[in-house]
Each structure stands twice: as C-alpha cells, then as structure tokens.
Design a protein around this motif. Structure first.
Motif: not given
Length: 83
Positions: A54-83
C-alpha cells in the motif's frame, strides 16, 4: 511460550519454545501453542506485506497522471481498410 517468526515470503524462519511449555503428559497443548504461534506469525507477515504494498503503490498512484485510479481507456486503432 512459543514464538514463531515468518518472513514476507510466508516462510517460517524460526521457532522458539520455552522449556516450561514442554510437558510429556500433554503433547496436544504444545501442538496447539505451535499452531497458534505459526498462524500469528503468518498473519503478521501478510499484514506487513500488505502495508508495504500500500505504501509503495500509494506513492506510485499519487505520482501518476489522473491518479491512475480506474479503468484505462487506450486509444483504438482501426485496421487498414480493404478496398
């Protein structure tokens, strides 16, 4: 008195048994004392590990942008179009 020590890896590292608890007429009492001491040592080791994490992850979470508390939404990339 029976004293058991455990480390953070949940391993028993030492056992000390005072002579006055060793009675040939009542081996069950000594077994119970050893079990209780071992369980207490392991409980304390788990508490120590949880506290340190808790001490280690608390220090890590405090230094993380957005507090790292919750699900992370990664940008999706679209597969190349076929056509």
């Amino acid at each position: 008195m029976v004293v058991v020590e455990a480390n953070g890896n949940q391993e028993l590292v030492s056992i000390r048994i005072d002579r006055e608890v060793v009675t040939p007429d009542d081996p069950q009492m000594l077994e119970d004392l050893v079990l209780a001491a071992a369980n207490e040592a392991l409980r304390k080791a788990r508490e120590l590990v949880a506290s340190e994490m808790a001490r280690v992850t608390g220090a890590w979470a405090a230094s993380c942008p957005g507090s790292c508390s919750g699900p992370v939404a990664w940008p999706r990339t679209r597969p190349p179009s076929r056509g």
